[in-house]
Design a protein around this motif. Structure first.
Motif, PDB file in Angstrom:
ATOM      1  N   ALA A 107       0.831  -1.207   0.000  1.00 44.37           N
ATOM      2  CA  ALA A 107       0.000   0.000   0.000  1.00 44.37           C
ATOM      3  C   ALA A 107       0.863   1.254   0.000  1.00 44.37           C
ATOM      4  N   ALA A 108       1.959   1.236   0.751  1.00 45.24           N
ATOM      5  CA  ALA A 108       2.851   2.399   0.801  1.00 45.24           C
ATOM      6  C   ALA A 108       3.511   2.645  -0.551  1.00 45.24           C
ATOM      7  N   ARG A 109       3.888   1.573  -1.256  1.00 54.16           N
ATOM      8  CA  ARG A 109       4.533   1.735  -2.566  1.00 54.16           C
ATOM      9  C   ARG A 109       3.549   2.258  -3.611  1.00 54.16           C
ATOM     10  N   LEU A 110       2.247   2.029  -3.388  1.00 54.14           N
ATOM     11  CA  LEU A 110       1.237   2.460  -4.347  1.00 54.14           C
ATOM     12  C   LEU A 110       0.601   3.795  -3.987  1.00 54.14           C
ATOM     13  N   ALA A 111       0.934   4.331  -2.833  1.00 57.26           N
ATOM     14  CA  ALA A 111       0.218   5.496  -2.300  1.00 57.26           C
ATOM     15  C   ALA A 111       0.405   6.759  -3.140  1.00 57.26           C
ATOM     16  N   THR A 112       1.503   6.860  -3.876  1.00 52.32           N
ATOM     17  CA  THR A 112       1.743   8.072  -4.663  1.00 52.32           C
ATOM     18  C   THR A 112       0.835   8.176  -5.887  1.00 52.32           C
ATOM     19  N   GLY A 113       0.234   7.065  -6.299  1.00 55.11           N
ATOM     20  CA  GLY A 113      -0.596   7.061  -7.499  1.00 55.11           C
ATOM     21  C   GLY A 113       0.189   6.924  -8.782  1.00 55.11           C
ATOM     22  N   GLU A 114       1.501   6.764  -8.681  1.00 59.17           N
ATOM     23  CA  GLU A 114       2.356   6.659  -9.877  1.00 59.17           C
ATOM     24  C   GLU A 114       1.953   5.487 -10.759  1.00 59.17           C
ATOM     25  N   HIS A 115       1.484   4.412 -10.144  1.00 59.19           N
ATOM     26  CA  HIS A 115       1.180   3.195 -10.893  1.00 59.19           C
ATOM     27  C   HIS A 115      -0.306   2.998 -11.134  1.00 59.19           C
ATOM     28  N   GLY A 116      -1.133   3.961 -10.727  1.00 55.67           N
ATOM     29  CA  GLY A 116      -2.564   3.844 -10.938  1.00 55.67           C
ATOM     30  C   GLY A 116      -3.343   4.168  -9.680  1.00 55.67           C
ATOM     31  N   ALA A 117      -4.660   3.999  -9.755  1.00 55.41           N
ATOM     32  CA  ALA A 117      -5.546   4.351  -8.647  1.00 55.41           C
ATOM     33  C   ALA A 117      -5.682   3.179  -7.685  1.00 55.41           C
ATOM     34  N   SER A 118      -5.257   3.389  -6.448  1.00 61.31           N
ATOM     35  CA  SER A 118      -5.316   2.365  -5.411  1.00 61.31           C
ATOM     36  C   SER A 118      -6.377   2.724  -4.379  1.00 61.31           C
ATOM     37  N   THR A 119      -7.039   1.714  -3.835  1.00 62.39           N
ATOM     38  CA  THR A 119      -8.014   1.945  -2.766  1.00 62.39           C
ATOM     39  C   THR A 119      -7.347   2.144  -1.415  1.00 62.39           C
ATOM     40  N   GLY A 120      -6.054   1.810  -1.330  1.00 58.83           N
ATOM     41  CA  GLY A 120      -5.444   1.693  -0.012  1.00 58.83           C
ATOM     42  C   GLY A 120      -5.975   0.429   0.657  1.00 58.83           C
ATOM     43  N   VAL A 121      -5.518   0.162   1.858  1.00 58.47           N
ATOM     44  CA  VAL A 121      -5.965  -1.035   2.575  1.00 58.47           C
ATOM     45  C   VAL A 121      -7.402  -0.824   3.044  1.00 58.47           C
ATOM     46  N   VAL A 122      -8.266  -1.773   2.686  1.00 60.50           N
ATOM     47  CA  VAL A 122      -9.686  -1.728   3.035  1.00 60.50           C
ATOM     48  C   VAL A 122      -9.997  -2.913   3.944  1.00 60.50           C
ATOM     49  N   ASP A 123     -10.582  -2.648   5.098  1.00 71.34           N
ATOM     50  CA  ASP A 123     -10.970  -3.726   6.004  1.00 71.34           C
ATOM     51  C   ASP A 123     -12.277  -4.343   5.526  1.00 71.34           C
ATOM     52  N   THR A 124     -12.282  -5.652   5.353  1.00 69.44           N
ATOM     53  CA  THR A 124     -13.476  -6.379   4.942  1.00 69.44           C
ATOM     54  C   THR A 124     -13.733  -7.517   5.915  1.00 69.44           C
ATOM     55  N   VAL A 125     -14.888  -8.175   5.763  1.00 72.69           N
ATOM     56  CA  VAL A 125     -15.193  -9.310   6.650  1.00 72.69           C
ATOM     57  C   VAL A 125     -14.217 -10.458   6.430  1.00 72.69           C
ATOM     58  N   ALA A 126     -13.562 -10.476   5.274  1.00 76.42           N
ATOM     59  CA  ALA A 126     -12.577 -11.519   4.991  1.00 76.42           C
ATOM     60  C   ALA A 126     -11.151 -11.077   5.316  1.00 76.42           C
TER      61      ALA A 126
END
Length: 303
Positions: A265-284
């Motif tokens: 998530a940290a490596r993707l946070a800048t948006g350089e590689h595309g649109a990331s949701t960041g870490v999302v908590d789910t029931v799974a």
């Protein structure tokens, strides 16, 4: 670290035609089925235009990755045909076949069509012979590469289960306009190992994909340290003969377990590689969705 694609998500308006293909004709087993839990969250992670209703997980027990999750999204528009690899996005899934002639006859008898007759060629840069044929899977707008399985030359469930005739998904192919960027993303962000980087071309490949004489394409294929299925492949898309609109929704989402989701998530946070949701908590558990700028969509979870 990337170690192969665990689950291939296929969003469709109606799952029934693909159940007939993958279960009845290709021998996948239904592992689980039911309504999608947290459909709004799932739509966000998978970059879908509306919440999915139900899901069916198909697998090859004994395989290490390469399972298929059919996701029914009511009202999803029918996709454009795969055609030439001339725009970014998902293009093909690869499978190994123990007896291609028999399996292709079975599938063809169910009304599915092929791009061409089978072709034979040498894998670029090697003396390794390949027998391949392309199925036109029109429900998802994808091609399916059917490759002759050769004992001892590749890792897949066919080596473990002699009763199986068709492997799990052994590769997911995305077309991109930025092949160097896609390779850097695989190596530096996902931590994958690129073991093949070469050009596909020649009369057999042209016939296989319906290309013009002299056309070909460069590709990179990546896997993880365990060299297990399914691999991740990017090809440089060809210039379109005429403009084609971008795909309205992801026809394939590659699901991958990762060793350290927070670090990814940290490596993707800048948006350089595309649109990331960041870490999302789910029931799974925690997940992360990515619509990359390389034509590929992913969702990740902690291994």
């Amino acid at each position: 670290m990337f170690d192969g694609i665990d689950i291939v998500v296929l969003p469709v308006a109606d799952t029934e035609p693909l159940l007939e293909l993958y279960v009845d004709a290709m021998g996948f087993e239904v592992v689980e089925a039911g309504p999608v839990r947290e459909p709004e969250v799932a739509a966000r992670l998978w970059s879908l235009p509306s919440p999915p209703a139900k899901t069916i997980l198909l697998g090859k027990p004994g395989s290490k990755g390469g399972w298929i999750r059919l996701v029914e999204v009511p009202g999803l528009p029918r996709p454009d045909p795969a055609g030439r690899p001339d725009r970014p996005g998902p293009y093909a899934l690869d499978f190994y076949l123990r007896d291609p002639d028999a399996t292709e006859k079975e599938i063809g008898g169910r009304g599915w069509g092929f791009v061409s007759d089978p072709v034979d060629y040498l894998l670029p840069g090697t003396e390794y012979p390949v027998r391949e044929r392309m199925l036109d899977q029109t429900v998802s707008g994808l091609l399916h590469a059917f490759v002759q399985y050769r004992e001892g030359r590749t890792r897949c469930v066919l080596g473990e289960r002699p009763e199986e005739d068709v492997s799990e998904v052994n590769a997911v192919v995305f077309a991109t306009g930025d092949l160097p960027g896609a390779r850097a993303f695989v190596e530096n962000v996902l931590g994958g190992h690129v073991y093949f980087a070469d050009r596909f071309g020649g009369p057999a490949v042209e016939e296989l994909l319906g290309l013009e004489p002299g056309e070909g394409f460069e590709a990179v294929i990546a896997r993880g340290p365990a060299s297990r299925n399914a691999r991740l492949e990017f090809l440089r898309h060809l210039p379109p003969a005429s403009p084609r609109p971008p795909h309205a929704y992801p026809r394939v989402v590659a699901g991958c377990a990762m060793d350290d989701l927070d670090a990814l998530a940290a490596r993707l946070a800048t948006g350089e590689h595309g649109a990331s949701t960041g870490v999302v908590d789910t029931v799974a558990g925690p997940h992360l969705g990515l619509r990359s700028r390389y034509g590929a969509c992913f969702y990740f979870w902690q291994r």
